[in-house]
Design a protein around this motif. Structure first.
Motif, PDB file in Angstrom:
ATOM      1  N   ALA A  77      11.064 -24.221  38.243  1.00  0.00           N
ATOM      2  CA  ALA A  77      11.972 -23.545  39.172  1.00  0.00           C
ATOM      3  C   ALA A  77      11.544 -22.088  39.342  1.00  0.00           C
ATOM      4  CB  ALA A  77      13.401 -23.628  38.655  1.00  0.00           C
ATOM      5  N   SER A  78      10.974 -21.513  38.285  1.00  0.00           N
ATOM      6  CA  SER A  78      10.473 -20.141  38.407  1.00  0.00           C
ATOM      7  C   SER A  78       9.292 -19.925  37.468  1.00  0.00           C
ATOM      8  CB  SER A  78      11.590 -19.130  38.085  1.00  0.00           C
ATOM      9  OG  SER A  78      11.819 -19.087  36.701  1.00  0.00           O
ATOM     10  N   VAL A  79       8.364 -19.104  37.947  1.00  0.00           N
ATOM     11  CA  VAL A  79       7.196 -18.731  37.148  1.00  0.00           C
ATOM     12  C   VAL A  79       7.033 -17.232  37.309  1.00  0.00           C
ATOM     13  CG1 VAL A  79       4.749 -19.120  36.712  1.00  0.00           C
ATOM     14  CG2 VAL A  79       6.094 -20.917  37.782  1.00  0.00           C
ATOM     15  N   ARG A  80       7.021 -16.514  36.201  1.00  0.00           N
ATOM     16  CA  ARG A  80       6.862 -15.060  36.369  1.00  0.00           C
ATOM     17  C   ARG A  80       6.192 -14.410  35.165  1.00  0.00           C
ATOM     18  NH1 ARG A  80      11.451 -12.525  33.933  1.00  0.00           N
ATOM     19  NH2 ARG A  80      12.720 -14.132  32.973  1.00  0.00           N
ATOM     20  N   TRP A  81       5.681 -13.222  35.418  1.00  0.00           N
ATOM     21  CA  TRP A  81       5.093 -12.407  34.363  1.00  0.00           C
ATOM     22  C   TRP A  81       6.215 -11.695  33.621  1.00  0.00           C
ATOM     23  CZ3 TRP A  81       0.105 -13.050  33.526  1.00  0.00           C
ATOM     24  CH2 TRP A  81      -0.755 -13.349  34.584  1.00  0.00           C
ATOM     25  N   VAL A  82       6.047 -11.553  32.317  1.00  0.00           N
ATOM     26  CA  VAL A  82       6.999 -10.737  31.563  1.00  0.00           C
ATOM     27  C   VAL A  82       6.229  -9.788  30.651  1.00  0.00           C
ATOM     28  CG1 VAL A  82       8.954 -12.345  31.564  1.00  0.00           C
ATOM     29  CG2 VAL A  82       7.192 -12.544  29.793  1.00  0.00           C
ATOM     30  N   THR A  83       6.830  -8.654  30.361  1.00  0.00           N
ATOM     31  CA  THR A  83       6.149  -7.668  29.511  1.00  0.00           C
ATOM     32  C   THR A  83       6.751  -7.616  28.116  1.00  0.00           C
ATOM     33  OG1 THR A  83       7.635  -5.987  30.373  1.00  0.00           O
ATOM     34  CG2 THR A  83       5.486  -6.158  31.434  1.00  0.00           C
ATOM     35  N   ASN A  84       7.804  -8.404  27.882  1.00  0.00           N
ATOM     36  CA  ASN A  84       8.469  -8.332  26.570  1.00  0.00           C
ATOM     37  C   ASN A  84       8.038  -9.469  25.650  1.00  0.00           C
ATOM     38  OD1 ASN A  84       9.618 -10.432  27.877  1.00  0.00           O
ATOM     39  ND2 ASN A  84      11.745  -9.835  27.522  1.00  0.00           N
ATOM     40  N   GLN A  85       6.878 -10.019  25.905  1.00  0.00           N
ATOM     41  CA  GLN A  85       6.437 -11.174  25.139  1.00  0.00           C
ATOM     42  C   GLN A  85       5.079 -10.873  24.530  1.00  0.00           C
ATOM     43  OE1 GLN A  85       7.678 -15.197  26.620  1.00  0.00           O
ATOM     44  NE2 GLN A  85       5.498 -15.235  27.106  1.00  0.00           N
ATOM     45  N   ASN A  86       5.092 -10.356  23.309  1.00  0.00           N
ATOM     46  CA  ASN A  86       3.823  -9.931  22.721  1.00  0.00           C
ATOM     47  C   ASN A  86       3.276 -10.878  21.673  1.00  0.00           C
ATOM     48  OD1 ASN A  86       3.293  -7.534  24.213  1.00  0.00           O
ATOM     49  ND2 ASN A  86       5.035  -6.614  23.160  1.00  0.00           N
ATOM     50  N   THR A  87       4.093 -11.824  21.217  1.00  0.00           N
ATOM     51  CA  THR A  87       3.581 -12.723  20.192  1.00  0.00           C
ATOM     52  C   THR A  87       3.227 -14.084  20.775  1.00  0.00           C
ATOM     53  OG1 THR A  87       5.830 -13.390  19.642  1.00  0.00           O
ATOM     54  CG2 THR A  87       4.864 -11.615  18.322  1.00  0.00           C
ATOM     55  N   SER A  98      12.066 -22.812  33.771  1.00  0.00           N
ATOM     56  CA  SER A  98      11.463 -21.485  33.933  1.00  0.00           C
ATOM     57  C   SER A  98      10.265 -21.313  33.005  1.00  0.00           C
ATOM     58  CB  SER A  98      12.502 -20.393  33.666  1.00  0.00           C
ATOM     59  OG  SER A  98      12.988 -20.509  32.352  1.00  0.00           O
ATOM     60  N   ILE A  99       9.249 -20.657  33.556  1.00  0.00           N
ATOM     61  CA  ILE A  99       8.018 -20.383  32.806  1.00  0.00           C
ATOM     62  C   ILE A  99       7.758 -18.888  32.858  1.00  0.00           C
ATOM     63  CG2 ILE A  99       5.489 -20.629  32.897  1.00  0.00           C
ATOM     64  CD1 ILE A  99       5.911 -23.518  33.778  1.00  0.00           C
ATOM     65  N   ARG A 100       7.420 -18.332  31.710  1.00  0.00           N
ATOM     66  CA  ARG A 100       7.097 -16.914  31.651  1.00  0.00           C
ATOM     67  C   ARG A 100       5.715 -16.740  31.024  1.00  0.00           C
ATOM     68  NH1 ARG A 100      11.936 -18.373  30.538  1.00  0.00           N
ATOM     69  NH2 ARG A 100      11.218 -18.963  28.462  1.00  0.00           N
ATOM     70  N   LEU A 101       4.902 -15.879  31.623  1.00  0.00           N
ATOM     71  CA  LEU A 101       3.584 -15.588  31.055  1.00  0.00           C
ATOM     72  C   LEU A 101       3.536 -14.135  30.622  1.00  0.00           C
ATOM     73  CD1 LEU A 101       0.790 -17.261  33.199  1.00  0.00           C
ATOM     74  CD2 LEU A 101       2.286 -18.270  31.500  1.00  0.00           C
TER      75      LEU A 101
END
Ligand SMILES: [Zn+2]
Length: 168
Positions: A77-87, A98-101
């Motif tokens: 439903a959604s694919v987006r970049w995130v900056t709060n995912q460092n591990t 939803s997918i976050r990269l």
């Protein structure tokens, strides 16, 4: 690499299928040639990674990959970049689709970004990392290579940084 006698000063590079063509002036020395090939490859890679910066493009890419490797069955439903995912390189919430990269993937080779996208798309179909999950990812020919690349990045991060010169 192609040398051109008509080319006097300019160096240019482009992709031709799986290959990269670097055009250089015929008179360039081997050392200059080496340097330019490096410069042009970096430049191309930077252009390509910039191209996938937008969330809209990321979603398009996910759709294309799902079609190519999973017969279009994974529909986020959604694919987006995130900056709060460092591990983690990527994450997915199957209930929301939803997918976050992680933004840390930006600037990495396309096949690596594609692998992480496919990995998260696969989780929309199969939770966990059992044999069924990896069988899905076997369809992508660069799974092993991409995993090796990411493992290398993690390993390099952990290398102790030694400032200054080495003493003999
Ligand atoms: Zn996973």
């Amino acid at each position: 690499m192609r040398r051109s006698t008509r080319r006097r000063r300019t160096v240019s590079a482009y992709r031709e299928g799986d290959r990269t063509v670097v055009l250089i002036p015929a008179r360039m020395s081997a050392a200059e040639e080496q340097r330019w090939v490096g410069v042009m490859l970096d430049k191309l890679a930077a252009q390509e990674s910039k191209r996938l910066l937008g969330d809209a493009e990321l979603a398009e890419r996910a759709e294309r990959l799902s079609g190519q490797y999973f017969d279009g069955r994974a529909r986020p439903a959604s694919v987006r970049w995130v900056t709060n995912q460092n591990t983690r390189w990527g994450s997915c919430t199957p209930s929301e689709g939803s997918i976050r990269l992680s933004h840390r993937l930006q600037g990495m080779p396309e096949y690596v970004v594609d692998y992480v996208l496919l990995h998260e798309l696969a989780h929309l179909l199969v939770p966990g990392h059992g044999p069924r999950f990896w069988r899905l990812l076997d369809a992508y020919p660069r799974t092993e290579r991409a995993r090796g690349y990411l493992e290398g990045v993690v390993a390099a991060d952990r290398l102790p940084h030694v400032p200054g010169a080495r003493s003999e």
